[in-house]
Design an enzyme around this catalytic site. Structure first.
Site, mmCIF file in Angstrom:
data_model
loop_
_atom_site.group_PDB
_atom_site.id
_atom_site.type_symbol
_atom_site.label_atom_id
_atom_site.label_comp_id
_atom_site.label_asym_id
_atom_site.label_seq_id
_atom_site.Cartn_x
_atom_site.Cartn_y
_atom_site.Cartn_z
ATOM 1 N N ASP A 196 40.434 59.908 11.131
ATOM 2 C CA ASP A 196 39.240 60.342 10.407
ATOM 3 C C ASP A 196 38.749 61.637 11.056
ATOM 4 O O ASP A 196 38.686 61.753 12.273
ATOM 5 C CB ASP A 196 38.171 59.249 10.534
ATOM 6 C CG ASP A 196 36.904 59.630 9.788
ATOM 7 O OD1 ASP A 196 36.876 59.424 8.562
ATOM 8 O OD2 ASP A 196 35.979 60.165 10.422
ATOM 9 N N ILE A 197 38.437 62.628 10.236
ATOM 10 C CA ILE A 197 37.898 63.889 10.769
ATOM 11 C C ILE A 197 36.376 63.754 10.804
ATOM 12 O O ILE A 197 35.752 63.517 9.755
ATOM 13 C CB ILE A 197 38.317 65.080 9.880
ATOM 14 C CG1 ILE A 197 39.848 65.214 9.824
ATOM 15 C CG2 ILE A 197 37.684 66.377 10.382
ATOM 16 C CD1 ILE A 197 40.530 65.491 11.146
ATOM 17 N N GLU A 250 40.083 88.108 2.093
ATOM 18 C CA GLU A 250 40.445 87.404 0.854
ATOM 19 C C GLU A 250 39.587 87.916 -0.286
ATOM 20 O O GLU A 250 40.063 88.116 -1.402
ATOM 21 C CB GLU A 250 40.247 85.887 1.030
ATOM 22 C CG GLU A 250 40.694 85.045 -0.171
ATOM 23 C CD GLU A 250 39.639 84.821 -1.247
ATOM 24 O OE1 GLU A 250 39.987 84.305 -2.314
ATOM 25 O OE2 GLU A 250 38.460 85.181 -1.032
ATOM 26 N N HIS A 300 28.966 83.409 -3.872
ATOM 27 C CA HIS A 300 28.909 84.847 -3.591
ATOM 28 C C HIS A 300 27.472 85.377 -3.500
ATOM 29 O O HIS A 300 27.223 86.548 -3.817
ATOM 30 C CB HIS A 300 29.722 85.648 -4.624
ATOM 31 C CG HIS A 300 31.200 85.538 -4.385
ATOM 32 N ND1 HIS A 300 32.134 86.310 -5.037
ATOM 33 C CD2 HIS A 300 31.906 84.750 -3.536
ATOM 34 C CE1 HIS A 300 33.346 85.987 -4.608
ATOM 35 N NE2 HIS A 300 33.231 85.038 -3.695
ATOM 36 N N ASP A 357 33.190 65.966 3.774
ATOM 37 C CA ASP A 357 33.770 64.873 4.552
ATOM 38 C C ASP A 357 35.087 64.405 3.932
ATOM 39 O O ASP A 357 36.116 64.285 4.607
ATOM 40 C CB ASP A 357 32.749 63.723 4.605
ATOM 41 C CG ASP A 357 33.141 62.649 5.605
ATOM 42 O OD1 ASP A 357 34.004 62.905 6.473
ATOM 43 O OD2 ASP A 357 32.580 61.538 5.530
ATOM 44 N N ASP A 361 38.962 64.936 5.534
ATOM 45 C CA ASP A 361 39.893 63.823 5.756
ATOM 46 C C ASP A 361 41.167 63.982 4.923
ATOM 47 O O ASP A 361 42.256 63.610 5.370
ATOM 48 C CB ASP A 361 39.205 62.490 5.417
ATOM 49 C CG ASP A 361 38.086 62.156 6.400
ATOM 50 O OD1 ASP A 361 38.068 62.728 7.512
ATOM 51 O OD2 ASP A 361 37.223 61.323 6.048
HETATM 52 N N1 TRP Z 1 37.236 82.543 -2.775
HETATM 53 C C1 TRP Z 1 37.545 82.372 -4.160
HETATM 54 C C2 TRP Z 1 37.064 83.617 -4.886
HETATM 55 O O1 TRP Z 1 36.047 84.179 -4.494
HETATM 56 C C3 TRP Z 1 36.898 81.167 -4.739
HETATM 57 C C4 TRP Z 1 37.629 80.625 -5.868
HETATM 58 C C5 TRP Z 1 37.394 80.852 -7.164
HETATM 59 C C6 TRP Z 1 38.714 79.752 -5.780
HETATM 60 N N2 TRP Z 1 38.284 80.157 -7.887
HETATM 61 C C7 TRP Z 1 39.102 79.494 -7.070
HETATM 62 C C8 TRP Z 1 39.394 79.186 -4.717
HETATM 63 C C9 TRP Z 1 40.160 78.632 -7.320
HETATM 64 C C10 TRP Z 1 40.451 78.357 -4.988
HETATM 65 C C11 TRP Z 1 40.836 78.087 -6.265
HETATM 66 O O2 TRP Z 1 37.658 84.045 -5.852
HETATM 67 ZN ZN ZN Z 2 35.006 83.864 -2.588
#
Ligand code: TRP
Ligand code: ZN
Ligand code: CA
Length: 440
Positions: A45-46, A173, A289, A304, A308
């Site tokens: 368990d985390i 990202e 955002h 949670d 896990d």
């Molecule tokens: N970080 C992603 C973004 O800003 C968030 C996101 C949007 C996402 N749609 C997603 C993450 C689908 C995983 C799968 O675009």
């Molecule tokens: Zn994002």
């Protein structure tokens, strides 16, 4: 007739040759055996409190660095430093690699857990950068903290996984998967082929959560779905933005991917609110955002469960070995080797393994022949790469090639049709491939 070597032929050699001919009439040896897959270990368990403590730290990093942890801003590098210190203290081998985006230096953090099969890498990752408009606690402190705590749990367990475990936190990202693309592009093709999977976690604690599972690699998807089925929580396929997170960088080069998501700016339907609770007609994450993506923007139950689930996937996919060492693939059909003629081959088709062949691939060869110095023997990988096992030698008058060669085949994908190629390059003596086998 090859007279040049006739004087070398002794009565003993003839007797051995006759022994070989007797063996030729014996029935072929038995068929292929495959070792039983070993079971995966159960994941721990985390602790949610640990994951939340990391989020508190990421929040305070943002607060003391202008309210964000965005690429090119000091809060991003401070986030990397926080995670790296935890991982170093836990015994991971960490590295911080840099790239440039928009004129600013970006950073990826990679943490390797020592051990496991280097030809079968299981990686879990999350993007660590926020947008500039907020602290990014759900997007994506949540995935970053959950992956971190899973890595720390691997250390607490002193796990000895079958696969090599790697964890990654990506920069930039939010600017277009820049860090994860840079990482994947930095991998030579042979390294890419060693990945048995990449698991991505981006937004796993949305305040009005849905339970979405990426619909990519079926085995990875099943691992997450099984976990949720065990909780009695229904899941849906993730559709809000396929290709919108770092798994796309891996998927684009053919690496099997999967992951979890609790929803961003899309609205929760009433059907979804009925099965998951929460508020219909409202976004999964109203602070997506935005400056309000703080520690208050987290649903603890979702965080949670997903933490896990990550551990469950790492333990299940990392410790359960479906491709154990000692997996034998054999061909016992006889193949005649023509005297002073063209090369002949005998095939063995390997399937169901992941990653590359081992650095010590065992090639068991049983060739009956009355003057083995005539023979040139190669192992041919599925892509046609030949590994010389034995050269010809006019002075080697012994009969038969019955031995096991060790080949470093670690740059060859394991699956596919392997061949033993045998050519007899001098006249008079002949023989046949009796059997051969590959042991992975
Ligand atoms: N970080 C992603 C973004 O800003 C968030 C996101 C949007 C996402 N749609 C997603 C993450 C689908 C995983 C799968 O675009
Ligand atoms: Zn994002
Ligand atoms: Ca010959």
């Amino acid at each position: 007739m090859d007279l040049s070597r006739t004087p070398g032929r002794t009565a003993a050699a003839v007797a051995l040759a006759l022994t070989g001919l007797v063996a030729a009439t014996a029935p072929a040896a038995s068929a292929t055996t495959t070792a039983t897959p070993s079971a995966a270990l159960a994941a721990p368990d985390i602790p949610l409190a640990n994951v939340k403590a990391h989020l508190t730290q990421l929040q305070s990093i943002a607060t003391s660095n202008g309210g964000n942890r965005a690429h090119g801003r000091p809060g991003y590098k401070a986030s990397v430093d926080y995670l790296k210190a935890k991982l170093d203290a836990a015994g991971f081998t960490t590295s911080v690699t840099t790239f440039t985006s928009g004129g600013a230096t970006g950073y990826n953090l990679i943490a390797d857990w020592p051990g496991g099969d280097p030809n079968q890498i299981l990686m879990a990752g999350a993007h660590l950068d926020s947008v500039a408009s907020g602290p990014g606690i759900n997007d994506n402190g949540s995935g970053s903290a959950a992956v971190l705590e899973t890595a720390l749990a691997v250390s607490r367990a002193q796990l000895k996984p079958a696969k090599h475990l790697r964890f990654g936190w990506w920069g930039a990202e939010e600017l277009g998967l820049v860090g994860s693309k840079a990482y994947v592009n930095s991998l030579p093709a042979t390294e890419r082929s060693k990945f048995s999977g990449y698991l991505n976690f981006d937004m796993v604690g949305s305040p009005n959560p849905g339970y979405f599972v990426y619909d990519d690699d079926p085995a990875i998807e099943k691992t997450f779905k099984d976990y949720y089925a065990g909780l009695g929580v229904p899941t849906e396929i993730e559709t809000e933005g396929d290709g919108r997170s770092d798994h796309a960088s891996f998927k684009n080069v053919g690496i099997p991917v999967g992951g979890l998501f609790t929803g961003a700016s899309r609205t929760k339907t009433s059907a979804q609110a009925q099965k998951w609770g929460g508020t219909a007609g409202q976004a999964f994450d109203r602070c997506y955002h935005s400056s309000c993506d703080t520690t208050a923007n987290i649903n603890d139950t979702a965080l949670d469960r997903n933490s896990d689930a990550i551990a469950h996937a790492v333990w299940t996919l990392g410790t359960g070995s479906t491709t154990p060492p000692g997996d034998v693939h054999e061909n016992t059909a006889d193949v005649a080797v023509p005297d002073n003629g063209a090369a002949v081959t005998s095939s063995v088709t390997v399937s169901g393994r992941t990653g590359n062949a081992p650095a010590a691939l065992q090639v068991g060869v049983d060739i009956k022949h009355t003057w083995r110095g005539d023979l040139v023997v190669d192992l041919v990988a599925p892509d046609g790469t030949a590994y010389r096992l034995k050269n010809s030698s006019s002075s080697d008058s012994a009969d038969n090639v019955i031995t096991t060669y060790t080949v470093n085949a670690s740059s060859e994908p394991a699956n596919g049709t392997w061949k033993l190629r045998v050519q007899d390059i001098a006249t008079q003596d002949t023989g046949y491939i009796d059997s051969w086998k590959l042991t992975f």
